[in-house]
Motif scaffolding. Structure first.
Motif, short mmCIF file in Angstrom:
data_model
loop_
_atom_site.label_atom_id
_atom_site.label_comp_id
_atom_site.label_asym_id
_atom_site.label_seq_id
_atom_site.Cartn_x
_atom_site.Cartn_y
_atom_site.Cartn_z
N PRO A 114 23.79 -8.41 25.35
CA PRO A 114 23.60 -9.47 26.40
C PRO A 114 23.13 -9.11 27.81
O PRO A 114 22.31 -9.65 28.31
CB PRO A 114 24.99 -10.22 26.68
CG PRO A 114 25.95 -9.47 25.50
CD PRO A 114 25.23 -8.47 24.79
N GLY B 165 21.92 -22.84 23.54
CA GLY B 165 23.44 -22.32 23.13
C GLY B 165 24.33 -23.47 22.71
O GLY B 165 25.00 -23.31 21.60
N LEU C 97 24.83 -18.02 25.47
CA LEU C 97 23.65 -18.00 24.53
C LEU C 97 23.89 -16.53 23.42
O LEU C 97 23.81 -17.03 22.24
CB LEU C 97 22.43 -17.42 25.50
CG LEU C 97 21.21 -17.51 24.87
CD1 LEU C 97 20.79 -18.95 24.05
CD2 LEU C 97 19.96 -16.97 25.38
N TRP C 98 24.15 -15.55 24.20
CA TRP C 98 24.24 -14.29 23.03
C TRP C 98 25.27 -14.55 21.95
O TRP C 98 24.86 -14.35 20.74
CB TRP C 98 24.60 -13.05 23.91
CG TRP C 98 24.53 -11.88 22.93
CD1 TRP C 98 25.59 -11.44 22.10
CD2 TRP C 98 23.49 -11.05 22.66
NE1 TRP C 98 25.28 -10.31 21.42
CE2 TRP C 98 23.80 -9.99 21.87
CE3 TRP C 98 22.16 -10.93 23.25
CZ2 TRP C 98 23.10 -8.95 21.29
CZ3 TRP C 98 21.33 -10.06 22.62
CH2 TRP C 98 21.71 -9.08 21.83
N ASP C 99 26.48 -14.99 22.29
CA ASP C 99 27.47 -14.97 21.20
C ASP C 99 27.27 -16.35 20.32
O ASP C 99 27.49 -15.88 19.14
CB ASP C 99 28.88 -15.31 21.96
CG ASP C 99 29.32 -13.88 22.45
OD1 ASP C 99 28.82 -12.90 22.11
OD2 ASP C 99 30.67 -13.77 23.03
N PRO C 100 27.11 -17.49 20.87
CA PRO C 100 26.61 -18.27 19.71
C PRO C 100 25.66 -17.99 18.90
O PRO C 100 25.59 -18.49 17.54
CB PRO C 100 26.56 -19.71 20.48
CG PRO C 100 26.56 -19.33 22.09
CD PRO C 100 27.16 -18.07 22.17
N MET C 101 24.54 -17.55 19.68
CA MET C 101 23.34 -17.43 18.81
C MET C 101 23.32 -16.22 17.58
O MET C 101 23.07 -16.33 16.58
CB MET C 101 22.14 -16.98 19.77
CG MET C 101 20.82 -17.26 18.96
SD MET C 101 19.42 -17.10 20.21
CE MET C 101 19.00 -18.88 20.17
N LEU D 285 22.64 -25.24 18.70
CA LEU D 285 21.86 -24.52 17.90
C LEU D 285 21.66 -25.14 16.55
O LEU D 285 22.69 -25.71 15.94
CB LEU D 285 22.71 -22.97 17.71
CG LEU D 285 22.66 -22.30 18.65
CD1 LEU D 285 23.53 -20.86 18.53
CD2 LEU D 285 21.04 -21.58 18.99
N SER E 256 19.83 -21.49 28.45
CA SER E 256 20.78 -20.82 27.67
C SER E 256 21.78 -21.83 26.91
O SER E 256 21.97 -22.07 25.95
CB SER E 256 21.38 -19.78 28.42
OG SER E 256 20.41 -18.98 28.54
N LEU F 95 16.09 -12.59 21.20
CA LEU F 95 17.30 -11.77 20.89
C LEU F 95 17.23 -10.95 19.80
O LEU F 95 17.83 -9.81 19.91
CB LEU F 95 18.27 -12.98 20.89
CG LEU F 95 19.70 -12.68 20.54
CD1 LEU F 95 20.56 -13.79 21.36
CD2 LEU F 95 19.99 -12.32 19.09
N LEU G 262 19.19 -8.19 27.17
CA LEU G 262 18.61 -9.69 26.93
C LEU G 262 18.52 -10.23 28.65
O LEU G 262 17.21 -10.59 28.92
CB LEU G 262 19.49 -10.73 26.16
CG LEU G 262 18.87 -11.88 25.99
CD1 LEU G 262 17.45 -11.84 25.26
CD2 LEU G 262 19.83 -13.04 25.24
N TRP H 248 25.80 -14.09 28.02
CA TRP H 248 26.81 -13.39 27.25
C TRP H 248 27.40 -14.53 26.46
O TRP H 248 27.43 -14.90 25.18
CB TRP H 248 27.56 -12.40 27.76
CG TRP H 248 28.30 -11.67 26.73
CD1 TRP H 248 28.50 -11.86 25.50
CD2 TRP H 248 29.26 -10.81 26.92
NE1 TRP H 248 29.20 -10.93 25.15
CE2 TRP H 248 29.86 -10.24 26.01
CE3 TRP H 248 29.68 -9.87 28.36
CZ2 TRP H 248 30.62 -9.12 25.80
CZ3 TRP H 248 30.43 -8.90 28.36
CH2 TRP H 248 31.01 -8.41 27.18
#
Lengths: 260, 156
Positions: A94, A55, B25-29, A58, A51, A74, A97, B22
């Motif tokens: 999140p 992340g 990964l989640w936020d930036p993506m 990207l 991640s 996602l 996921l 969170w």
């Protein structure tokens, strides 16, 4: 899943019991299953590393490899959340996921040959090793109770403390059957984490057990049976991870509805 | 096979994992995907706009060409008209000039003729007088024949 050793068939009960024993320290409830914690932590670390790596860099223009995979997962999770969970909540996505990926990877440990890791551990002097964290009730209930805690928090957030208590008192039969209502609603609420935890545990434990039974058979039937079961098990591990994620979203969605 | 304290360890791992996924990964993506979606939409809108503008430009170009053609046709027609006018004018001028020249030539000729007639008449008079005087010798009195001669001269 295969490669049974010769002595295994000598005492099947001992063999299976040996494989179903965690490496633990401590007594009674305060037993720490080191193997479960180790593999759970290892897979969590793997997820965090990937991640972080993805992340951090990207590429919106030309996504490649792992980023594509993570984007697909996602989007999949996000579409589930959007279709089930009404109202905006930043945690649910999140959370779903993480549950999906972590549970999937822990389940996937089941596809490693059942004897491989315990044998390797034995060589370096570790007597017991159970490699699949989700065949340990500790893991499945850790997830289920975390979700349960979130359900309570979401209920109180959407209904208030009074509203949450009222839900126990007046649901489902109205104000004339308050004692029945309390019992019914409590069972309904408690059934959520219990079913979450036991479903995942049961599926994975049964799968593991069948791999062990296959491993007790003569070597020449292990190949087709073990292979077949492993292929079928790919479906099971994915499905169980998906169900856990989906039910988490559903329960939290129900909990965040203002009028129950 | 029992629930043990492992639970708390796994819970801790789970919380850390959720928080980490969170934040990193989640936020930036999701942010990136949102931006990308917007950029694609913008790009498509821009393309649509460009296409529309191109259509307009083509229409305008066709209009301009049409206008130019019309104008050119008008100019050509005018030029042809003007040309024929000039030709007509030239013809007219030429004709009048020709007539003028003809007239002057005619009058010249007439003058010449008259002059020639005059001189011829004079010569004829003197010749006839000389002839007559020679033929008739002395008998003819110039004075008495003068009327006759004048008649003769007028008849010429």
């Amino acid at each position: 899943m295969s490669s049974a050793t010769a002595p295994a068939t000598d005492s099947p009960v001992t063999y299976i019991q040996h494989h179903l024993t965690n490496l633990g320290t401590g007594e009674g409830f305060w037993t720490w299953h080191l193997d479960t914690l180790f593999f759970g932590g290892l897979l969590a670390t793997l997820i965090m590393l990937v991640s972080w790596k993805i992340g951090r860099s990207l590429d919106a223009e030309k996504p490649t490899g792992m980023q594509n995979l993570l984007e697909a997962i996602l989007e999949f999770v996000d579409s589930q959340v959007k279709s089930i969970f009404h109202g905006r909540d930043r945690l649910v996505g999140p959370l779903g996921l993480t549950i999906f990926v972590w549970v999937f990877l822990m389940n996937a440990m089941d596809l490693i040959p059942v004897d491989l890791l315990p044998k390797l551990a034995e060589m370096v002097g570790i007597p017991y090793l159970k490699a699949v964290p989700t065949t340990d009730l500790g893991t499945t209930f850790a997830l289920a109770l975390s979700v349960f805690g979130l359900i309570i928090i979401y209920n109180i957030r959407s209904k208030g403390v009074i509203g949450y208590i009222k839900m126990f008192l007046f649901h489902p039969f109205g104000k004339w059957l308050i004692p029945v209502n309390i019992v019914m609603t409590t069972i309904e609420e408690v059934a959520k984490p219990v079913s979450l935890g036991l479903r995942l545990f049961g599926n994975m434990f049964a799968g593991e057990l069948i791999f062990l039974l296959i491993a007790l058979l003569p070597w020449w039937v292990q190949w087709p049976l073990g292979g077949g079961w492993a292929i079928f098990h790919i479906l099971v591990i994915t499905l169980q991870a998906f169900i856990f994620m989906l039910l988490t979203i559903v329960y939290l969605s129900m909990a965040s509805q203002a009028d129950h | 096979m029992n629930v043990t304290a492992t639970l708390f360890g796994q819970m801790l791992t789970f919380f850390v994992l959720v928080w980490f996924v969170w934040k990193f990964l989640w936020d930036p993506m999701t942010q990136m995907m949102e931006d990308r979606k917007k950029r694609i939409a913008d790009g498509l809108a821009a393309a649509e706009r460009g296409k529309h503008e191109q259509e307009l430009a083509e229409k305008r170009a066709a209009e301009v060409i049409h206008e130019a053609k019309e104008k050119a046709a008008g100019i050509i027609a005018q030029a042809q008209k003007r040309g024929s006018e000039i030709v007509e004018e030239a013809k007219e001028t030429a004709r009048t000039e020709g007539e003028r020249i003809k007239a002057s030539a005619e009058s010249d000729i007439e003058q010449e003729v008259n002059r020639a007639k005059e001189s011829l008449r004079g010569k004829v008079v003197s010749l006839s007088v000389a002839g007559a005087s020679k033929v008739l010798a002395r008998e003819i009195d110039e004075k008495s024949q003068e009327d006759l001669l004048k008649d003769l001269v007028a008849q010429i």
